[in-house]
Write a protein that holds these residues in place. Structure first.
Motif, PDB file in Angstrom:
ATOM      1  N   LYS A 133      69.388  41.584   0.905  1.00  0.00           N
ATOM      2  CA  LYS A 133      70.036  41.602   2.218  1.00  0.00           C
ATOM      3  C   LYS A 133      70.528  40.216   2.649  1.00  0.00           C
ATOM      4  CE  LYS A 133      71.145  43.721   6.114  1.00  0.00           C
ATOM      5  NZ  LYS A 133      72.074  44.814   6.206  1.00  0.00           N
ATOM      6  N   HIS A 134      69.633  39.230   2.617  1.00  0.00           N
ATOM      7  CA  HIS A 134      70.033  37.878   3.050  1.00  0.00           C
ATOM      8  C   HIS A 134      69.682  36.833   2.003  1.00  0.00           C
ATOM      9  CE1 HIS A 134      68.831  40.098   6.799  1.00  0.00           C
ATOM     10  NE2 HIS A 134      70.100  39.874   7.026  1.00  0.00           N
ATOM     11  N   ASN A 135      69.455  37.266   0.786  1.00  0.00           N
ATOM     12  CA  ASN A 135      69.192  36.338  -0.318  1.00  0.00           C
ATOM     13  C   ASN A 135      67.925  35.511  -0.113  1.00  0.00           C
ATOM     14  OD1 ASN A 135      72.282  36.471   0.445  1.00  0.00           O
ATOM     15  ND2 ASN A 135      72.164  36.498  -1.778  1.00  0.00           N
ATOM     16  N   GLY A 136      66.995  36.008   0.697  1.00  0.00           N
ATOM     17  CA  GLY A 136      65.696  35.347   0.807  1.00  0.00           C
ATOM     18  C   GLY A 136      64.972  35.433  -0.530  1.00  0.00           C
ATOM     19  N   CYS A 190      66.006  38.729  -2.414  1.00  0.00           N
ATOM     20  CA  CYS A 190      66.209  39.922  -1.583  1.00  0.00           C
ATOM     21  C   CYS A 190      67.701  40.243  -1.463  1.00  0.00           C
ATOM     22  CB  CYS A 190      65.600  39.669  -0.203  1.00  0.00           C
ATOM     23  SG  CYS A 190      65.980  40.969   0.973  1.00  0.00           S
ATOM     24  N   ILE A 201      63.653  45.148   3.922  1.00  0.00           N
ATOM     25  CA  ILE A 201      64.600  45.734   2.970  1.00  0.00           C
ATOM     26  C   ILE A 201      63.895  45.877   1.620  1.00  0.00           C
ATOM     27  CG2 ILE A 201      66.756  45.266   1.696  1.00  0.00           C
ATOM     28  CD1 ILE A 201      67.195  45.989   4.665  1.00  0.00           C
ATOM     29  N   PRO A 247      65.949  32.932   4.731  1.00  0.00           N
ATOM     30  CA  PRO A 247      65.337  33.386   5.975  1.00  0.00           C
ATOM     31  C   PRO A 247      63.991  34.096   5.812  1.00  0.00           C
ATOM     32  CG  PRO A 247      66.986  34.973   5.307  1.00  0.00           C
ATOM     33  CD  PRO A 247      66.968  33.903   4.256  1.00  0.00           C
ATOM     34  N   VAL A 248      63.309  33.916   4.695  1.00  0.00           N
ATOM     35  CA  VAL A 248      61.965  34.502   4.637  1.00  0.00           C
ATOM     36  C   VAL A 248      60.939  33.391   4.885  1.00  0.00           C
ATOM     37  CG1 VAL A 248      62.569  36.455   3.181  1.00  0.00           C
ATOM     38  CG2 VAL A 248      61.824  34.345   2.099  1.00  0.00           C
ATOM     39  N   HIS A 261      61.152  39.677   5.744  1.00  0.00           N
ATOM     40  CA  HIS A 261      62.116  39.279   6.779  1.00  0.00           C
ATOM     41  C   HIS A 261      62.565  40.501   7.571  1.00  0.00           C
ATOM     42  CE1 HIS A 261      66.402  37.921   7.918  1.00  0.00           C
ATOM     43  NE2 HIS A 261      65.567  37.435   8.813  1.00  0.00           N
ATOM     44  N   GLU A 262      63.209  41.450   6.901  1.00  0.00           N
ATOM     45  CA  GLU A 262      63.687  42.630   7.645  1.00  0.00           C
ATOM     46  C   GLU A 262      63.430  43.932   6.899  1.00  0.00           C
ATOM     47  OE1 GLU A 262      67.696  42.084   8.999  1.00  0.00           O
ATOM     48  OE2 GLU A 262      67.099  40.538  10.431  1.00  0.00           O
ATOM     49  N   CYS A 283      60.862  43.432   1.947  1.00  0.00           N
ATOM     50  CA  CYS A 283      60.992  42.017   2.291  1.00  0.00           C
ATOM     51  C   CYS A 283      60.311  41.753   3.636  1.00  0.00           C
ATOM     52  CB  CYS A 283      62.475  41.671   2.369  1.00  0.00           C
ATOM     53  SG  CYS A 283      62.790  39.970   2.808  1.00  0.00           S
TER      54      CYS A 283
HETATM   55  S1  FES Z   1      65.660  41.194   4.576  1.00  0.00           S
HETATM   56 FE1  FES Z   1      65.110  40.030   2.885  1.00  0.00          FE
HETATM   57  S2  FES Z   1      65.915  38.100   3.261  1.00  0.00           S
HETATM   58 FE2  FES Z   1      66.387  39.220   5.023  1.00  0.00          FE
END
Ligand code: FES
Lengths: 359, 103
Positions: B66-69, B64, B50, B82-83, B47-48, B45
């Motif tokens: 982790k944060h549903n991005g 995703c 994952i 958050p992506v 974002h972070e 991802c």
């Molecule tokens: S790591 Fe994928 S939305 Fe944050």
């Protein structure tokens, strides 16, 4: 080795720098192994449960508000507002949360609509809190990184009690709204909200401010607080249930660990509280697998409970455990409740958690 | 220079699902759409970082874990907070029951 340095919860302070340097920030977290097919089945989205619950939620609010208005001026209005307040000032917390994850409904716009409504009720800027909650999931109860730690150490119990009536929380939220509406985004907010989102933070704050000013003006014009009893004040008189349940999420447990079994608490609850809280009582499960919609959390719990600490039996049972821990933390902020795992569980990776110790 | 790499067997990816493929120090995600077509993107991802292979495929979306991005895995487009940064996509072909990606 016991933690010796005083905790500094500032997101821009030395604890934050230390967490980044030690690898505690954005670390890899423990996950119970679950078969992919079972996980996929649990992750499936559907609109049905959330539509049903939203119709009950908003429909009940309408009925209770109508009763409150009808009986306004007599004591008969009190039970109507008590019910309305909890649905406004507490159920909005879990709706904000679940729709923010985008998992409550399958249909995206439905998540977004309920997210915006619930954010307004709970007074959390939908942009700011989307980002702060992402950080909460990345760095759950990591000191200096997590912007959503409800009870810091040593605990400020006076503040906690005031928040049962939303007093400090809502006051801070109003100040944040006015500040954002004036175009100011703080350096702390900037530490987790990307720059391209700042304009949205400000726009939402201005819309909300206009709604509150209109409600206030209506109250003044009518010479009655009734409009404010319906919009704004329920965030105070109806907050108690979300604080009651929210404190249990992480209260008294370990900080600075990368295993949700250590820092989060699952609590079995009565069905009414579970409706208001949208099953967030399965909090270890939610943190470990945020993809699972709220309505599938009981099934997830059954699937992975062999690997998790035994959940508390009730809200009262949770408080019996948590309150004495808060009181001990007043004298020793390094104290925390160490979770016991069942014999079937995979052990903690102690080497990752050498910076903290239970007394 | 771009080259075709065998990533997996066509049957290794369930319908409407995703798997992880590691190659040359990079992580890729291989998707099979509900219409039985195959796609490939970067596997982490934006974002972070994952692994997206633990996420959920819904129509043309990968969510995703982790944060549903969310991303459109066919175009790589980021679909909201958050992506913010798109995923790179890679050409895919299926030959003799194997999925190849051009990297
Ligand atoms: S790591 Fe994928 S939305 Fe944050």
């Amino acid at each position: 080795m016991a933690q010796t340095a005083k905790r500094d919860y500032n997101l821009l302070g030395p604890s934050s720098e230390a967490a980044i340097a030690s690898g505690l920030a954005a670390a890899e977290w423990y996950h119970t192994e679950v078969d992919r097919k079972q996980m996929k089945a649990l992750m499936q989205r559907s609109d049905g449960p959330a539509i049903r619950d939203t119709v009950i939620w908003l429909g009940s609010m309408l009925v209770l508000a109508a009763g409150g208005i009808y009986f306004w001026g007599s004591w008969w209005a009190v039970p109507f507002f008590l019910g309305y307040g909890v649905l406004y000032g507490s159920a909005s917390d879990s709706r904000w949360h679940e729709c923010g994850h985008g998992t409550a409904f399958k249909t995206r716009w439905m998540n977004n609509v309920v997210y915006q409504i619930a954010c307004f009720m709970i007074m959390r800027n939908p942009v700011t809190w989307r980002w702060s909650h992402a950080r909460h999931h990345t760095d759950t109860v990591i000191v200096g990184r997590d912007p959503e730690i409800a009870v810091m150490r040593p605990p400020d119990l006076f503040r906690v009690i005031l928040n049962f009536f939303g007093i400090l929380d809502a006051g801070c939220a109003m100040l944040d709204m006015v500040r954002n509406a004036a175009g100011v985004v703080t350096p702390e907010e900037k530490s987790f909200i990307p720059e391209m989102e700042h304009a949205k933070v400000i726009r939402v704050a201005r819309i909300w401010l206009a709604i509150y000013l209109a409600t206030l003006a209506l109250s003044l014009w009518m010479g009655s607080i009734l409009p404010l009893m319906l919009i704004g004040l329920p965030r105070l008189y109806g907050a108690w249930h979300h604080v009651l349940t929210g404190l249990l999420q992480h209260g008294g447990l370990a900080d600075n660990v990368t295993d949700h079994r250590l820092n989060s608490r699952s609590v079995l609850m009565n069905p009414v509280s579970r409706f208001i809280y949208w099953n967030m009582n399965y909090h270890v499960e939610h943190h470990m697998f945020p993809m699972i919609p709220y309505h599938a959390l009981p099934q997830l719990h059954e699937l992975i409970k062999h690997d998790l600490p035994t959940p508390n039996k009730s809200i009262i049972d949770g408080y019996r455990e948590m309150v004495p821990a808060f009181l001990r933390q007043l004298r020793n902020e390094d104290y925390f409740l160490k979770r016991e795992l069942p014999a079937t569980a995979k052990p903690y990776r102690e080497e990752l958690h050498s910076g903290v110790a239970a007394e | 220079m771009a080259q075709w790499i065998e990533a997996c067997g066509a049957g290794d990816v369930d319908e409407e699902d995703v798997i992880r493929f590691d190659h040359g120090g990079r992580v890729y995600a291989i998707y099979r759409s509900p219409e039985d077509r195959y796609f490939a993107t970067d596997g982490l991802c934006t974002h972070e970082q994952i692994s997206l292979a633990d996420g959920l495929v819904m129509d043309d979306i990968i969510e995703c874990p982790k944060h549903n991005g969310r991303f459109n895995y066919q175009t790589g487009e980021a679909k909201g907070a958050p992506v913010c940064v798109n995923l790179r996509t890679y050409p895919v072909k299926v030959e003799d029951g194997a999925v190849f990606i051009e990297v």
